[in-house]
Write an enzyme that holds these catalytic residues in place. Structure first.
Site, PDB file in Angstrom:
ATOM      1  N   SER A  13     -21.144  -9.692  -7.873  1.00 21.61           N
ATOM      2  CA  SER A  13     -20.299  -9.533  -6.775  1.00 21.61           C
ATOM      3  C   SER A  13     -19.087 -10.735  -6.860  1.00 21.61           C
ATOM      4  O   SER A  13     -18.370 -10.930  -7.740  1.00 21.61           O
ATOM      5  CB  SER A  13     -20.730  -9.240  -5.505  1.00 21.61           C
ATOM      6  OG  SER A  13     -19.735  -8.930  -4.625  1.00 21.61           O
TER       7      SER A  13
ATOM      8  N   ASP B  24     -20.408   2.465  -5.229  1.00 22.99           N
ATOM      9  CA  ASP B  24     -19.849   1.132  -4.653  1.00 22.99           C
ATOM     10  C   ASP B  24     -18.860   1.154  -3.824  1.00 22.99           C
ATOM     11  O   ASP B  24     -17.564   1.777  -4.261  1.00 22.99           O
ATOM     12  CB  ASP B  24     -19.933   0.283  -5.647  1.00 22.99           C
ATOM     13  CG  ASP B  24     -19.469  -1.364  -5.443  1.00 22.99           C
ATOM     14  OD1 ASP B  24     -18.998  -1.549  -4.367  1.00 22.99           O
ATOM     15  OD2 ASP B  24     -19.982  -2.159  -6.211  1.00 22.99           O
TER      16      ASP B  24
ATOM     17  N   HIS C 124     -23.195  -0.900  -3.670  1.00 24.39           N
ATOM     18  CA  HIS C 124     -22.738  -2.467  -4.035  1.00 24.39           C
ATOM     19  C   HIS C 124     -24.039  -3.273  -4.356  1.00 24.39           C
ATOM     20  O   HIS C 124     -23.926  -4.331  -5.259  1.00 24.39           O
ATOM     21  CB  HIS C 124     -21.934  -3.172  -2.833  1.00 24.39           C
ATOM     22  CG  HIS C 124     -21.061  -4.194  -3.288  1.00 24.39           C
ATOM     23  ND1 HIS C 124     -20.336  -4.186  -4.339  1.00 24.39           N
ATOM     24  CD2 HIS C 124     -21.352  -5.645  -2.899  1.00 24.39           C
ATOM     25  CE1 HIS C 124     -19.771  -5.466  -4.677  1.00 24.39           C
ATOM     26  NE2 HIS C 124     -20.227  -6.349  -3.741  1.00 24.39           N
TER      27      HIS C 124
HETATM   28  C1  MLT Z   1     -14.973 -10.340  -4.018  1.00 25.67           C
HETATM   29  O1  MLT Z   1     -14.461 -10.784  -2.856  1.00 25.67           O
HETATM   30  O2  MLT Z   1     -15.297 -11.010  -4.990  1.00 25.67           O
HETATM   31  C2  MLT Z   1     -15.413  -8.965  -3.789  1.00 25.67           C
HETATM   32  O3  MLT Z   1     -14.614  -8.378  -2.962  1.00 25.67           O
HETATM   33  C3  MLT Z   1     -16.926  -8.835  -3.886  1.00 25.67           C
HETATM   34  C4  MLT Z   1     -17.300  -9.535  -2.434  1.00 25.67           C
HETATM   35  O4  MLT Z   1     -17.649 -10.673  -2.735  1.00 25.67           O
HETATM   36  O5  MLT Z   1     -17.396  -9.036  -1.479  1.00 25.67           O
END
Ligand code: MLT
Length: 203
Positions: A104, A154, A185
Site C-alpha cells: 500500500s 480494492d 486492499h
Molecule cells: C497511499 O496513501 O499511499 C494509498 O492511498 C494507500 C494507503 O496507504 O492507504
C-alpha cells in the site's frame, strides 16, 4: 541514519537485502515475518515512514485517500533513497541485490523510487501499488524486475492507476509480472506464496 529502522543481517552472507516498507499505520517491524518467508537467507531492512497522519506512520503525505502531496512525495523519495545509500555504506552491502517489498503506502513509495531513483533498487515486489506520480522522464529499468499484486475489489487503488504503473514500468524496460487477485486492499496468504515463487525465479 535518520529513519527508525531494524536491520537483520543474513547469517550466511546471502547477497540479497529486502527493504520492507509498511502500509499506513505500520512500522519497521510489520513485514519482518513476510521478509523471512519470502527470502529466508536474505538480510532484512525494516523501515518506519517518517510522516504522521494522526498517529499513523506513512512514507509521504497525502491530501486525501489516493491523492498525494506530490512535492512531499518527491522530497520523501529522495530522502529515503539517500538513507538506503547510507545503509549500503554503513553495512558494506553495495554488492547486494536491493529488493523493495512494499504494501500500500510502502508499495507506492517503492514505485516512486523505481521511477525517480532507479539505481537504488534492483527489483521490487509491490502489493496494492498505484501510479504514485508522473516522472519527468522515463527511467532506465532494463535491469529491474517488478512483481505487482493488485486486488480486483480494492476500494482504495483504482485499477487504471495500477495498470498505468505496470505500463510505465514496462515502457521503461522493466521485466514486470502483474497478478490480479480476487481480493480487496488486504493481501491474501496465497499472494505471498506466488511472490516467493516469483522472487526465486527473478533474482
Ligand atoms: C497511499 O496513501 O499511499 C494509498 O492511498 C494507500 C494507503 O496507504 O492507504
Amino acid at each position: 541514519m535518520n529513519f527508525h529502522h531494524t536491520f537483520v543481517q543474513s547469517k550466511v552472507n546471502h547477497k540479497q537485502t529486502l527493504i520492507l516498507l509498511h502500509g499506513t499505520g505500520g512500522d519497521e517491524h510489520d513485514l519482518l515475518s513476510l521478509g523471512t518467508f519470502l527470502a529466508p537467507h536474505a538480510s532484512l531492512l525494516g523501515i518506519r515512514g517518517k510522516v504522521k497522519e494522526g498517529q499513523a506512520n506513512r512514507f509521504f503525505r497525502r491530501l486525501s485517500e489516493g491523492v498525494f502531496d506530490e512535492a512531499d512525495l518527491l522530497f520523501r523519495t529522495r530522502e529515503l533513497s539517500s538513507f538506503l545509500d547510507e545503509v549500503k555504506d554503513h553495512y558494506g552491502l553495495w554488492d547486494n541485490e536491493w529488493i523493495a517489498v512494499g504494501y500500500s503506502n510502502g508499495a507506492n513509495i517503492a514505485a516512486s523510487m523505481l521511477l525517480l531513483e532507479p539505481a537504488v533498487l534492483t527489483s521490487a515486489l509491490l502489493f496494492r501499488a498505484m501510479m504514485p506520480l508522473t516522472p519527468p522522464r522515463l527511467p532506465d529499468l532494463k535491469r529491474h524486475s517488478v512483481y505487482l499484486s493488485s486486488g480486483r475489489e480494492d476500494p482504495i487503488v483504482p485499477h487504471a492507476s495500477s495498470e498505468r504503473l505496470e505500463e510505465t514500468l514496462r515502457a521503461a524496460g522493466a521485466d514486470v509480472t502483474h497478478d490480479w487477485q480476487n481480493a480487496g486492499h488486504g493481501v491474501l496468504q496465497s499472494e505471498f506464496t506466488s511472490a516467493k515463487t516469483w522472487l526465486a525465479s527473478h533474482t
